[in-house]
Write a protein that holds these residues in place. Structure first.
Motif, mmCIF file in Angstrom:
data_model
loop_
_atom_site.group_PDB
_atom_site.id
_atom_site.type_symbol
_atom_site.label_atom_id
_atom_site.label_comp_id
_atom_site.label_asym_id
_atom_site.label_seq_id
_atom_site.Cartn_x
_atom_site.Cartn_y
_atom_site.Cartn_z
ATOM 1 N N VAL A 281 8.087 -1.588 -4.621
ATOM 2 C CA VAL A 281 7.080 -0.778 -5.318
ATOM 3 C C VAL A 281 5.681 -1.330 -5.068
ATOM 4 O O VAL A 281 4.738 -0.582 -4.778
ATOM 5 C CB VAL A 281 7.379 -0.729 -6.832
ATOM 6 N N MET A 282 5.537 -2.663 -5.162
ATOM 7 C CA MET A 282 4.224 -3.282 -4.968
ATOM 8 C C MET A 282 3.757 -3.205 -3.522
ATOM 9 O O MET A 282 2.581 -3.379 -3.226
ATOM 10 C CB MET A 282 4.244 -4.727 -5.470
ATOM 11 N N GLU B 28 7.419 4.510 -3.124
ATOM 12 C CA GLU B 28 7.634 5.297 -4.339
ATOM 13 C C GLU B 28 9.128 5.542 -4.501
ATOM 14 O O GLU B 28 9.752 6.205 -3.666
ATOM 15 C CB GLU B 28 6.881 6.625 -4.257
ATOM 16 N N LEU B 29 9.690 5.013 -5.562
ATOM 17 C CA LEU B 29 11.126 5.158 -5.782
ATOM 18 C C LEU B 29 11.442 6.565 -6.285
ATOM 19 O O LEU B 29 10.669 7.147 -7.043
ATOM 20 C CB LEU B 29 11.615 4.130 -6.805
ATOM 21 N N PHE C 229 1.414 -1.920 -11.508
ATOM 22 C CA PHE C 229 2.291 -0.884 -10.967
ATOM 23 C C PHE C 229 3.206 -0.300 -12.048
ATOM 24 O O PHE C 229 4.135 0.451 -11.741
ATOM 25 C CB PHE C 229 3.140 -1.460 -9.833
ATOM 26 N N GLY C 230 2.946 -0.655 -13.299
ATOM 27 C CA GLY C 230 3.753 -0.149 -14.395
ATOM 28 C C GLY C 230 5.091 -0.830 -14.543
ATOM 29 O O GLY C 230 5.994 -0.304 -15.203
ATOM 30 N N ALA D 133 12.381 1.811 -11.331
ATOM 31 C CA ALA D 133 12.977 0.594 -10.766
ATOM 32 C C ALA D 133 14.090 0.053 -11.671
ATOM 33 O O ALA D 133 15.069 -0.517 -11.177
ATOM 34 C CB ALA D 133 11.903 -0.469 -10.554
ATOM 35 N N ILE D 134 13.945 0.229 -12.977
ATOM 36 C CA ILE D 134 14.962 -0.281 -13.910
ATOM 37 C C ILE D 134 16.255 0.500 -13.739
ATOM 38 O O ILE D 134 17.349 -0.079 -13.684
ATOM 39 C CB ILE D 134 14.455 -0.192 -15.363
ATOM 40 N N TYR D 135 16.134 1.805 -13.637
ATOM 41 C CA TYR D 135 17.321 2.645 -13.429
ATOM 42 C C TYR D 135 18.021 2.288 -12.127
ATOM 43 O O TYR D 135 19.244 2.104 -12.093
ATOM 44 C CB TYR D 135 16.912 4.116 -13.433
#
Length: 216
Positions: free
Chosen positions: A176-177, A181-182, A112-113, A140-142
């Protein structure tokens, strides 16, 4: 469990224990978790018929196993538990252990990157401002950085800040998994005026408020 799992024809019905929702540490076990666990054991019974009845022939033992699985798998969303069960069934002809189920629920973030939590934390801490304008390896990090509070991440040691960031990031990874979609980061408009930097006393007050909010 909240619903007694159906029993296949030819086998006597045992009385399975009804487990109400309860808290295990910080994990909240909901009716949805209980329903998901009942469903995966029903799937195991259908797909691993002979293995299932050989392993779980004793109803009392089965109830204890279900309670253990429920406590261990409650860290995941109910949909994630079901996804993990389907993954196990598709990939293995053998009845899974709890460890195998946990690994199946964790999924493969790379597909999923998503990068691992510590690398994500380092990226979040090193990203320049404005954070929303940075080219993140994954949104996701942001969003984990926003949930953790950028000021908190910048003004605390890794020992204190990383567990907070990791908790938010792993929850986002799970979403996400599961197919969510964020949203992309919103790039803020340039300020009309330059803000006056906070004094040391004001910074200290802000840090103390954040610590109380996060119960650190």
């Amino acid at each position: 469990m909240s619903k007694t799992s159906p029993t296949a024809a030819g086998h006597s019905e045992g009385t399975e224990q009804n487990f109400p929702p309860w808290r295990s540490g910080e994990r909240k076990i909901t009716d949805a978790h209980i329903d998901a666990l009942n469903e995966i054991f029903a799937l195991f019974r259908i797909n691993y018929h002979n293995q299932y009845y050989k392993a779980y022939s004793d109803t009392q033992v089965l109830n204890q196993i279900k309670k253990l699985w429920l406590e261990s798998l409650s860290q995941f969303a109910p949909d994630t538990i079901l996804r993990g069960a389907r993954k196990v069934i598709e990939e293995s002809e053998y009845l899974p252990t709890l460890n195998r189920m946990i690994r199946a629920c964790q999924g493969d973030p790379e597909k999923f990157g998503l990068i691992d939590a510590h690398r994500a934390y380092v990226e979040a801490c090193r990203a320049p401002s404005p954070k929303a304008a940075y080219n993140w390896s994954h949104p996701a990090i942001y969003h984990a950085g926003c949930a953790s509070d950028w000021f908190f991440l910048a003004n605390n040691s890794e020992k204190i800040a990383f567990p907070i960031f990791e908790r938010h990031y792993l929850k986002l990874c799970e979403r996400v998994m599961n197919g969510e979609e964020l949203p992309a980061p919103n790039i803020p408009a340039l300020p009309q005026s330059t803000e006056t930097p906070l004094s040391k006393e004001e910074n200290a007050k802000r840090m103390e408020a954040l610590r109380k909010q996060l119960e650190l």
